[in-house]
Design an enzyme around this catalytic site. Sequence first.
Site, mmCIF file in Angstrom:
data_model
loop_
_atom_site.group_PDB
_atom_site.id
_atom_site.type_symbol
_atom_site.label_atom_id
_atom_site.label_comp_id
_atom_site.label_asym_id
_atom_site.label_seq_id
_atom_site.Cartn_x
_atom_site.Cartn_y
_atom_site.Cartn_z
ATOM 1 N N ARG A 158 -0.035 10.001 -7.567
ATOM 2 C CA ARG A 158 1.345 9.775 -7.102
ATOM 3 C C ARG A 158 1.539 8.225 -6.830
ATOM 4 N NH1 ARG A 158 4.757 8.186 -3.468
ATOM 5 N NH2 ARG A 158 3.513 9.079 -1.842
ATOM 6 N N ASP A 159 1.230 8.121 -5.557
ATOM 7 C CA ASP A 159 1.565 6.781 -5.214
ATOM 8 C C ASP A 159 0.908 5.615 -5.910
ATOM 9 O OD1 ASP A 159 3.061 4.824 -3.354
ATOM 10 O OD2 ASP A 159 1.511 5.395 -1.592
ATOM 11 N N HIS A 193 -1.343 6.201 6.406
ATOM 12 C CA HIS A 193 -1.106 5.904 5.088
ATOM 13 C C HIS A 193 -0.957 4.301 5.093
ATOM 14 C CE1 HIS A 193 0.589 6.730 1.015
ATOM 15 N NE2 HIS A 193 1.104 5.415 1.107
ATOM 16 N N HIS A 221 -1.668 0.742 2.789
ATOM 17 C CA HIS A 221 -1.905 -0.284 1.632
ATOM 18 C C HIS A 221 -2.746 -1.375 2.209
ATOM 19 C CE1 HIS A 221 0.822 1.628 -1.209
ATOM 20 N NE2 HIS A 221 1.169 2.349 -0.095
ATOM 21 N N CYS A 255 4.070 -0.524 -4.467
ATOM 22 C CA CYS A 255 5.448 0.249 -4.126
ATOM 23 C C CYS A 255 6.294 -0.641 -4.839
ATOM 24 C CB CYS A 255 5.751 0.092 -2.740
ATOM 25 S SG CYS A 255 7.266 0.828 -2.405
ATOM 26 N N ASN A 275 -2.949 1.419 -2.459
ATOM 27 C CA ASN A 275 -3.635 2.060 -1.019
ATOM 28 C C ASN A 275 -4.861 1.727 -0.924
ATOM 29 O OD1 ASN A 275 -1.515 4.536 -2.906
ATOM 30 N ND2 ASN A 275 -1.257 4.360 -0.670
#
Length: 297
Positions: A13-14, A209, A211, A242, A251
């Site tokens: 996803r991310d 979370h 990055h 992002c 990430n």
Amino acid sequence: MAGKIKILEVGLRDGIQNENVHFTVSDRFYILKKLISAGLQHIEVGSFVSPKVMPSMGLTPSLMKKINRSLTISKNVELSALVPNERGFDMAFDHGLKSMAVMTSATESFSKKNINCSIEESLERIKLICKKARRFRVRIRGYLSMAFVCPYEGVVSVRKVLNIAEKMKSAGVKEIALSDTVGGATPLQVSSMIEKISKKIPLSHISLHCHNTRGMALPNILTALNAGVQSFDSSIGGLGGCPYAPGSAGNVATEDLVVLLQGMKQKNSIDLKKLTQISHWLKTKKKVCLSSYMSRY
Ligand code: MG
């Protein structure tokens, strides 16, 4: 430090939502199967957003159909998806998901740019989703974006973050992912944030979370781990970034996080060799430029 550390794999996803490489349904399915076989037990498979908003996520329903058709998911494995609103919730539920993620932001500027509404409006949406989730026994976690540094508003105050996190929790969000969306947080900021938040919200409801824009993801994770946080997000190979946060990198890489946890004597059942094989496949077959340390070998 007690208990098992949870890793939520967000590469599908991310990660891939911000790669220029196109991932077919078969690619995603292949990665998912390999992640499960490497021992990952919490995997975000995509998001049920409008493909107009996020074209790369438009394949999530097709991926779920393929999973439902041809994969038996063991009870130990939890698949989830990001849902922006009730419509997304309904679609995810119809595709068999019992675990979903919602999203808000600690800063108004990012909220407007990323989810096109104010923080208050996004909290209203979260309330509606959580209400539905209770009825259908769906577990909801929530991303609190820009919890440390915002590219538009600078360093974000703990007070602001705590205020929104408490609202998320009272809405029914079971786990709040403090998200360093642009990778600007420092270990000092993380330790101060965790210390203050833990006075109001049990750390069993908090995850981190990170990055890795400035190489601070692992130091920040180690800091949070030592402060008692037991849940971390990562993406295979360090995929991602992002689209609405200029300059942010992917990430923290799952394989690098696993190495850190092993070094801290945190037991888990993840097969590091199998993980690095997925990264190798991403590099050689999909020509993705990966940031993980372990994928260099
Ligand atoms: Mg992110």
